[in-house]
Write an enzyme that holds these catalytic residues in place. Structure first.
Site, short mmCIF file in Angstrom:
data_model
loop_
_atom_site.label_atom_id
_atom_site.label_comp_id
_atom_site.label_asym_id
_atom_site.label_seq_id
_atom_site.Cartn_x
_atom_site.Cartn_y
_atom_site.Cartn_z
N GLY A 56 0.84 -1.19 0.00
CA GLY A 56 0.00 0.00 0.00
C GLY A 56 0.88 1.24 0.00
O GLY A 56 2.10 1.15 0.21
N GLN A 61 2.98 10.18 1.58
CA GLN A 61 4.29 9.51 1.69
C GLN A 61 5.22 9.92 0.55
O GLN A 61 6.43 9.74 0.66
CB GLN A 61 4.11 7.99 1.71
CG GLN A 61 3.44 7.48 2.99
CD GLN A 61 3.33 5.99 3.01
OE1 GLN A 61 2.44 5.43 2.39
NE2 GLN A 61 4.24 5.32 3.70
N CYS A 109 5.90 0.02 7.62
CA CYS A 109 5.57 1.28 6.93
C CYS A 109 6.77 1.73 6.12
O CYS A 109 7.90 1.70 6.62
CB CYS A 109 5.20 2.34 7.97
SG CYS A 109 4.70 3.92 7.25
N LEU A 110 6.51 2.14 4.90
CA LEU A 110 7.60 2.61 4.04
C LEU A 110 8.23 3.88 4.61
O LEU A 110 9.37 4.21 4.28
CB LEU A 110 7.09 2.87 2.62
CG LEU A 110 6.40 1.69 1.93
CD1 LEU A 110 5.97 2.07 0.52
CD2 LEU A 110 7.29 0.46 1.90
N HIS A 151 -4.57 1.52 7.56
CA HIS A 151 -3.21 2.09 7.67
C HIS A 151 -3.05 3.26 6.70
O HIS A 151 -2.50 4.31 7.06
CB HIS A 151 -2.20 0.96 7.37
CG HIS A 151 -0.76 1.36 7.36
ND1 HIS A 151 0.15 0.90 8.30
CD2 HIS A 151 -0.04 2.17 6.53
CE1 HIS A 151 1.34 1.40 8.04
NE2 HIS A 151 1.26 2.18 6.97
N GLU A 152 -3.54 3.08 5.47
CA GLU A 152 -3.34 4.14 4.45
C GLU A 152 -4.22 5.36 4.74
O GLU A 152 -3.77 6.50 4.57
CB GLU A 152 -3.63 3.59 3.04
CG GLU A 152 -2.77 2.40 2.61
CD GLU A 152 -1.28 2.60 2.80
OE1 GLU A 152 -0.81 3.75 2.81
OE2 GLU A 152 -0.57 1.59 2.96
N HIS A 155 -2.65 7.52 7.15
CA HIS A 155 -1.64 8.43 6.56
C HIS A 155 -2.30 9.73 6.09
O HIS A 155 -1.71 10.82 6.20
CB HIS A 155 -0.95 7.78 5.37
CG HIS A 155 0.22 6.90 5.73
ND1 HIS A 155 1.31 7.35 6.45
CD2 HIS A 155 0.49 5.60 5.45
CE1 HIS A 155 2.19 6.36 6.60
NE2 HIS A 155 1.71 5.28 6.01
O1 K1U Z 1 1.77 2.58 3.81
C1 K1U Z 1 2.86 2.01 3.86
O2 K1U Z 1 3.78 2.51 4.49
C2 K1U Z 1 3.03 0.67 3.19
C3 K1U Z 1 2.91 -0.50 4.15
C4 K1U Z 1 1.45 -0.96 4.15
C5 K1U Z 1 1.04 -1.90 5.25
C6 K1U Z 1 1.79 -3.00 5.62
C7 K1U Z 1 1.35 -3.84 6.63
C8 K1U Z 1 0.15 -3.60 7.24
C9 K1U Z 1 -0.60 -2.51 6.88
C10 K1U Z 1 -0.16 -1.65 5.87
C11 K1U Z 1 3.82 -1.61 3.65
O3 K1U Z 1 3.65 -2.10 2.59
S1 K1U Z 1 5.09 -2.15 4.70
C12 K1U Z 1 5.86 -3.53 3.84
C13 K1U Z 1 5.07 -4.80 3.79
O4 K1U Z 1 4.86 -5.28 2.70
C14 K1U Z 1 4.57 -5.53 4.99
C15 K1U Z 1 5.00 -5.21 6.26
C16 K1U Z 1 4.50 -5.89 7.38
C17 K1U Z 1 3.59 -6.90 7.22
C18 K1U Z 1 3.16 -7.23 5.96
C19 K1U Z 1 3.65 -6.55 4.84
ZN ZN Z 2 2.69 3.49 6.19
#
Ligand code: K1U
Ligand code: ZN
Length: 165
Positions: A56, A61, A109-110, A151-152, A155
Site C-alpha cells: 500500500g 508519503q 511502513c515505508l 493504515h493508508e 496516513h
Molecule cells: O503505507 C505504507 O507505508 C506501506 C505498508 C502498508 C502496510 C503494511 C502492513 C500492514 C498494513 C499496511 C507496507 O507495505 S510495509 C511492507 C510490507 O509489505 C509488509 C509489512 C509488514 C507486514 C506485511 C507486509
Molecule cells: Zn505506512
C-alpha cells in the site's frame, strides 16, 4: 530528486519526523478527476510502492498532501493467506463503517524503516471512494486488505502505525 527507471517513476518517500506525514491531506477536487496529473500521480505512487515491495501507499508519503491511496494486498511471509488483489487506487476514501470485532496484526511502513509493530484494527471496514475517473464505489474489506485500508487512511489523517501501538 525524482528517479526515472526506464518507464517507472520512483518518488522519494517521506520518513517519520517529517512534517508532511503529520498533516491532514486535502480532498482531490472535482476538476482533478480524469486529469493527466492525477493519473501520473497514481502511476508514480504505484511504481514507488512496487519498487519498495509495499502492499500500500498514500500520497503524503510521496510529499503530496492529497487524499489518494493505493491498496495492493498480496500473500507475504506475515500474511501467507492474504488475498492477491489487483491494486486499487482510492481517491477521497472514507470509512463508512468499522466492525466491532478487531484483530491484532503486524504492520510495517515505508516511512518508518526497520520497525514493525502489532496494531489492533477493525476486522472489517466498509469504504466509499472515487476512482481516478470520478466514479463512486462502495466496498467492504476484511482481514489484511482491511488493515491496509485503515493504515493508508491513517496516513491521510497524519497518523502513523507507531502512534497506534
Ligand atoms: O503505507 C505504507 O507505508 C506501506 C505498508 C502498508 C502496510 C503494511 C502492513 C500492514 C498494513 C499496511 C507496507 O507495505 S510495509 C511492507 C510490507 O509489505 C509488509 C509489512 C509488514 C507486514 C506485511 C507486509
Ligand atoms: Zn505506512
Amino acid at each position: 530528486m525524482i528517479e526515472k527507471k526506464s518507464e517507472m517513476t520512483i518518488l522519494p518517500v517521506a520518513q517519520r519526523g517529517e512534517n508532511i506525514l503529520t498533516l491532514k491531506a486535502v480532498p482531490v477536487a472535482a476538476n482533478e478527476f480524469n486529469s493527466e496529473w492525477l493519473t501520473q500521480l497514481s502511476a508514480a505512487m504505484f511504481d514507488t510502492m512496487s519498487e519498495r515491495n509495499g502492499v500500500g501507499i498514500a500520497a503524503p508519503q510521496v510529499y503530496i498532501s492529497k487524499r489518494v491511496i493505493i491498496v495492493a494486498s498480496r500473500s507475504n511471509p506475515r500474511y501467507p493467506d492474504a488475498p492477491e488483489m489487483d491494486p486499487i487506487v482510492m481517491v477521497n476514501p472514507e470509512i463508512l463503517e468499522f466492525s466491532v470485532s478487531t484483530c491484532l496484526g503486524e504492520e510495517g511502513c515505508l516511512s518508518v524503516p526497520n520497525e514493525r509493530a502489532m496494531v489492533e484494527r477493525a476486522e472489517m471496514v466498509r469504504v466509499r471512494y472515487f476512482t481516478l475517473q470520478g466514479d463512486e464505489v462502495e466496498s467492504a474489506y476484511r482481514g489484511f486488505p482491511a488493515r491496509i485500508v485503515q493504515h493508508e487512511i491513517d496516513h491521510l489523517d497524519g497518523v502513523l502505525f507507531v502512534d497506534r501501538r
